[in-house]
Design a protein around this motif. Structure first.
Motif, PDB file in Angstrom:
ATOM      1  N   ASN A 126       0.833  -1.242   0.086  1.00  0.00           N
ATOM      2  CA  ASN A 126       0.257  -0.013  -0.093  1.00  0.00           C
ATOM      3  C   ASN A 126       0.779   1.308   0.019  1.00  0.00           C
ATOM      4  N   ASP A 127       0.350   2.444  -0.376  1.00  0.00           N
ATOM      5  CA  ASP A 127       1.071   3.836  -0.317  1.00  0.00           C
ATOM      6  C   ASP A 127       1.544   4.061   0.966  1.00  0.00           C
ATOM      7  N   ILE A 128       2.451   4.693   1.136  1.00  0.00           N
ATOM      8  CA  ILE A 128       3.314   5.034   2.353  1.00  0.00           C
ATOM      9  C   ILE A 128       2.420   5.959   3.210  1.00  0.00           C
ATOM     10  N   GLY A 129       1.594   6.748   2.640  1.00  0.00           N
ATOM     11  CA  GLY A 129       0.690   7.713   3.298  1.00  0.00           C
ATOM     12  C   GLY A 129      -0.790   7.136   3.502  1.00  0.00           C
ATOM     13  N   GLY A 130      -0.920   5.803   3.206  1.00  0.00           N
ATOM     14  CA  GLY A 130      -2.246   5.313   3.497  1.00  0.00           C
ATOM     15  C   GLY A 130      -2.295   4.228   4.719  1.00  0.00           C
ATOM     16  N   GLU A 131      -3.358   3.687   4.802  1.00  0.00           N
ATOM     17  CA  GLU A 131      -3.368   2.773   6.171  1.00  0.00           C
ATOM     18  C   GLU A 131      -1.986   1.785   6.019  1.00  0.00           C
ATOM     19  N   PRO A 132      -1.537   0.966   7.155  1.00  0.00           N
ATOM     20  CA  PRO A 132      -0.425   0.183   7.056  1.00  0.00           C
ATOM     21  C   PRO A 132      -0.775  -1.175   6.135  1.00  0.00           C
ATOM     22  N   GLY A 133       0.359  -1.540   5.448  1.00  0.00           N
ATOM     23  CA  GLY A 133       0.085  -2.653   4.586  1.00  0.00           C
ATOM     24  C   GLY A 133      -0.491  -3.624   5.118  1.00  0.00           C
ATOM     25  N   GLU A 205      13.277  17.375  14.804  1.00  0.00           N
ATOM     26  CA  GLU A 205      12.834  16.762  15.861  1.00  0.00           C
ATOM     27  C   GLU A 205      12.954  15.083  15.610  1.00  0.00           C
ATOM     28  N   CYS A 206      12.714  14.818  13.940  1.00  0.00           N
ATOM     29  CA  CYS A 206      12.656  13.593  13.403  1.00  0.00           C
ATOM     30  C   CYS A 206      13.923  12.981  13.518  1.00  0.00           C
ATOM     31  N   LEU A 207      15.020  14.129  13.223  1.00  0.00           N
ATOM     32  CA  LEU A 207      16.602  13.857  12.970  1.00  0.00           C
ATOM     33  C   LEU A 207      17.070  13.529  14.490  1.00  0.00           C
ATOM     34  N   LEU A 208      16.772  14.187  15.473  1.00  0.00           N
ATOM     35  CA  LEU A 208      17.108  13.666  16.805  1.00  0.00           C
ATOM     36  C   LEU A 208      16.455  12.586  17.382  1.00  0.00           C
ATOM     37  N   ASN A 209      15.264  12.300  16.977  1.00  0.00           N
ATOM     38  CA  ASN A 209      14.510  11.114  17.403  1.00  0.00           C
ATOM     39  C   ASN A 209      15.099   9.894  16.949  1.00  0.00           C
ATOM     40  N   LEU A 210      15.218  10.099  15.418  1.00  0.00           N
ATOM     41  CA  LEU A 210      15.599   8.744  14.763  1.00  0.00           C
ATOM     42  C   LEU A 210      16.845   8.605  14.484  1.00  0.00           C
ATOM     43  N   ASP A 211      17.604   9.675  14.540  1.00  0.00           N
ATOM     44  CA  ASP A 211      19.107   9.608  14.111  1.00  0.00           C
ATOM     45  C   ASP A 211      19.507   8.944  12.908  1.00  0.00           C
ATOM     46  N   GLU A 212      20.433   7.806  12.879  1.00  0.00           N
ATOM     47  CA  GLU A 212      20.777   7.430  11.698  1.00  0.00           C
ATOM     48  C   GLU A 212      19.726   6.567  10.992  1.00  0.00           C
ATOM     49  N   ARG A 213      18.659   6.212  11.672  1.00  0.00           N
ATOM     50  CA  ARG A 213      17.319   5.551  10.954  1.00  0.00           C
ATOM     51  C   ARG A 213      16.762   6.498  10.072  1.00  0.00           C
ATOM     52  N   LEU A 214      16.840   7.820  10.307  1.00  0.00           N
ATOM     53  CA  LEU A 214      16.081   8.609   9.479  1.00  0.00           C
ATOM     54  C   LEU A 214      16.030   8.289   8.054  1.00  0.00           C
ATOM     55  N   GLN A 215      17.358   8.451   7.475  1.00  0.00           N
ATOM     56  CA  GLN A 215      17.587   8.258   5.986  1.00  0.00           C
ATOM     57  C   GLN A 215      17.449   6.737   5.481  1.00  0.00           C
ATOM     58  N   PRO A 384       0.797   4.762  14.332  1.00  0.00           N
ATOM     59  CA  PRO A 384       0.759   6.003  14.511  1.00  0.00           C
ATOM     60  C   PRO A 384       0.171   7.028  13.337  1.00  0.00           C
ATOM     61  N   PRO A 385       0.449   8.236  13.591  1.00  0.00           N
ATOM     62  CA  PRO A 385       0.074   9.129  12.690  1.00  0.00           C
ATOM     63  C   PRO A 385       0.573   9.005  11.273  1.00  0.00           C
ATOM     64  N   ARG A 386       0.002   9.164  10.246  1.00  0.00           N
ATOM     65  CA  ARG A 386       0.352   8.761   9.005  1.00  0.00           C
ATOM     66  C   ARG A 386       1.189   9.767   8.395  1.00  0.00           C
ATOM     67  N   LEU A 387       0.957  11.229   8.955  1.00  0.00           N
ATOM     68  CA  LEU A 387       1.887  12.162   8.392  1.00  0.00           C
ATOM     69  C   LEU A 387       3.488  12.097   8.337  1.00  0.00           C
ATOM     70  N   ASP A 388       4.031  11.398   9.490  1.00  0.00           N
ATOM     71  CA  ASP A 388       5.349  11.226   9.676  1.00  0.00           C
ATOM     72  C   ASP A 388       5.871  10.454   8.625  1.00  0.00           C
ATOM     73  N   SER A 389       5.473   9.159   8.606  1.00  0.00           N
ATOM     74  CA  SER A 389       6.132   8.468   7.660  1.00  0.00           C
ATOM     75  C   SER A 389       5.870   8.727   6.196  1.00  0.00           C
ATOM     76  N   GLU A 390       4.755   9.449   5.704  1.00  0.00           N
ATOM     77  CA  GLU A 390       4.567   9.955   4.561  1.00  0.00           C
ATOM     78  C   GLU A 390       5.693  11.321   4.190  1.00  0.00           C
ATOM     79  N   LEU A 391       5.780  11.933   5.192  1.00  0.00           N
ATOM     80  CA  LEU A 391       6.852  13.156   5.024  1.00  0.00           C
ATOM     81  C   LEU A 391       8.247  12.472   4.851  1.00  0.00           C
ATOM     82  N   ILE A 392       8.551  11.674   5.989  1.00  0.00           N
ATOM     83  CA  ILE A 392       9.905  10.943   5.840  1.00  0.00           C
ATOM     84  C   ILE A 392      10.360  10.247   4.639  1.00  0.00           C
ATOM     85  N   THR A 393       9.560   9.272   4.237  1.00  0.00           N
ATOM     86  CA  THR A 393       9.746   8.389   3.070  1.00  0.00           C
ATOM     87  C   THR A 393       9.705   9.431   1.815  1.00  0.00           C
TER      88      THR A 393
END
Length: 520
Positions: A126-133, A205-215, A384-393
């Motif tokens: 499914n889409d990254i911004g949709g409901e979980p796969g 905040e996402c950088l500080l929270n996720l660190d090397e996982r972010l990218q 979790p809220p879908r905005l976060d993963s849609e923005l990051i990916t």
């Protein structure tokens, strides 16, 4: 400070806009051969033939540890009555995180779900911004033809950072509300300033929270999760269906692991002939057209929104720009009004609920619109809220970075051309402005050694324009377009005609006739 936080400072520096120089295209004249001083015209090269449809194969040795999760899944679906004997099982896949800062290191944990009695795995994406796969796969399984569930074991996968796959819940709630609720008709640099500030804070905040996982939450690395899944299931080829933006993931997988590709279907696909900005504009245009289809459908049913539903929605948006609509525990500003309409348009079955929500909003009650837009900004159960993963990916997948002054110009242009949805899509150009630029862009889908790939094009899809899906089928050397004249996001499980064509392809290997059309 983490290493990635230091690197992130460079990403916040002013961006240099690189303009690619135009190159001379290939000659359209036939090749010329010379023999014995006489000029001869060589025959035009023939396009390569697609590989044959791969065999289904036999069930492999599944090394994953599955546990029953029927009741949990049924609750996530809203508690529907399940067909007799239908159960769900869940598992977790371990793969290498492979972040840019630590290649081949770290662990990515991906949530899986399976349903069906057949032995051949069929992955639904499914889409990254949709409901979980996993939820998408479970919901779609309830709509699939029985022969599909007898032939396949349907596998759902929560993509990196979504659902139960180590969710990327990192954007502060205040910034999340600010981004989603932002004025959809802001068109100058000063008016867009608070959005830039909210996005910058979210990025930090996402950088500080996720660190090397972010990218590491991107489509390129998620493709390796699919390959690891294939290996763990012990099958020679991966059979899969991808909806919407997930088609980009499946085609990236095909580019990286061509010998692992089985029978695959793209249920809508982003336009590969347009850059990131062009795709956003086409989405705005398609959303406008989808709203017109919704309005016409409403009018055919003595629409309670009045003779001009668009005028009613514009009135609600204008009111919410001045004073957000009240709703239990929250408020609904103008941006969330538009996002709620977009969400409602995506599900054809939800159109009656969208009508009810808009009628209530016109009376000053924002509860219905708050519910439609809630998945973007608030957790839904364990998701979790879908905005976060849609923005990051989304930002990890594109190299496009647009400076504030250009964003304002685009917003003014698109709000003029697409008055209801142009603003919210133009604002997505701002999302990545302060994001690290990925080291390499995603590959273009150009392999000629793949089997036939049906691409479903939906006439009124507000998320993935039908024309873009047509272009994907044309761009793929082995693409075959199948058109559905319906409305909503995704045709699988919504059209009996499409379901039959997809079922014949996946089960029997029967490729749909090029240009086949299914009624809405």
């Amino acid at each position: 400070m983490p290493r990635s936080a230091r690197g992130f400072g460079a990403a916040l520096a002013p961006l240099l806009l690189l303009v690619a120089a135009c190159s001379v295209g290939p000659s359209q004249r036939p090749a010329v051969a010379y023999q014995d001083s006489q000029q001869q015209v060589a025959p035009a090269p023939q396009p390569p033939k697609p590989a044959p449809v791969p065999p289904l194969g036999i069930p492999g040795h599944d090394a994953l540890a599955w546990q029953d999760c029927t009741e949990q899944t049924r609750a996530e679906l809203g508690g529907p009555q399940l067909p007799a004997g239908m159960t769900f099982s869940c598992s977790r896949l371990l793969n290498t995180l492979d972040s840019p800062e630590a290649p081949t290191h770290g662990t990515a944990r991906t949530a899986l779900l399976k349903v069906g009695t057949g032995g051949i795995p069929l992955v639904l994406l499914n889409d990254i911004g949709g409901e979980p796969g996993t939820t998408y796969a479970a919901r779609t399984a309830l709509r699939l033809p029985p022969e599909m569930l007898r032939t396949f074991t349907i596998i759902g996968l929560d993509r990196r950072g979504t659902g139960h796959s180590e969710p990327a819940d990192c954007v502060p709630a205040q910034q999340r509300e600010a981004i989603v609720g932002f004025d959809p008709r802001a068109t100058d640099r000063a008016a867009l300033g608070p959005l830039n500030d909210a996005v910058l804070r979210a990025s930090q905040e996402c950088l500080l929270n996720l660190d090397e996982r972010l990218q590491a939450y991107d489509t390129w690395r998620t493709a390796s999760d699919l390959e690891e899944l294939r290996l763990e299931m012990g099958v020679p080829r991966l059979h899969a269906v991808a909806r919407g933006e997930a088609s980009r993931l499946l085609m990236t997988y095909a580019e990286r692991y061509p010998s692992s590709i089985g029978r695959i279907v793209l249920d809508g696909a982003p336009d590969p002939t347009r850059d990131a900005m062009g795709q956003l504009e086409s989405q705005a245009q398609s959303a406008e057209q989808s709203f017109d289809a919704f309005a016409a459908d409403c009018a055919s049913r003595a629409c309670p929104l009045g003779p001009d539903p668009r005028a009613t929605v514009n009135r609600i948006v204008d009111r919410a720009r001045t004073a957000p609509l009240p709703a239990p525990g929250t408020q609904v500003p103008a941006g969330r009004v538009v996002q709620a309409v977009l969400s409602g348009l995506s599900d054809r079955d939800a159109w009656p609920a969208l009508v009810d929500a808009l009628v209530a909003a016109d009376r000053g009650d924002g509860a219905g619109l708050a519910g439609l837009s809630a998945p973007l900004v608030t957790p839904q159960g364990a998701d979790p809220p879908r905005l976060d993963s849609e923005l990051i990916t989304g930002c990890n997948d594109t190299t496009l970075r647009v400076p504030p002054e250009r964003s304002a110009e685009v917003a003014a242009d698109w709000v003029g051309k697409y008055p209801l949805f142009g603003g919210v899509f133009a604002q997505r150009l701002v999302w990545c402005g302060s994001w690290p630029v990925p080291q390499q862009p995603l590959p273009s889908p150009r392999r000629t050694d793949l089997p036939p790939i049906p691409v479903i094009s939906t006439a009124h899809d507000p998320v993935v324009p039908g024309l873009g899906s047509d272009h994907m089928a044309e761009q793929l050397p082995t693409g075959v377009v199948l058109r559905w004249q319906g409305a909503g996001h995704g045709a699988l499980g919504r059209s009996d005609c499409v379901d039959r064509a997809v079922s014949r392809f996946l089960i029997d290997g029967a490729v749909p006739t090029e240009g086949m059309a299914c009624p809405g």
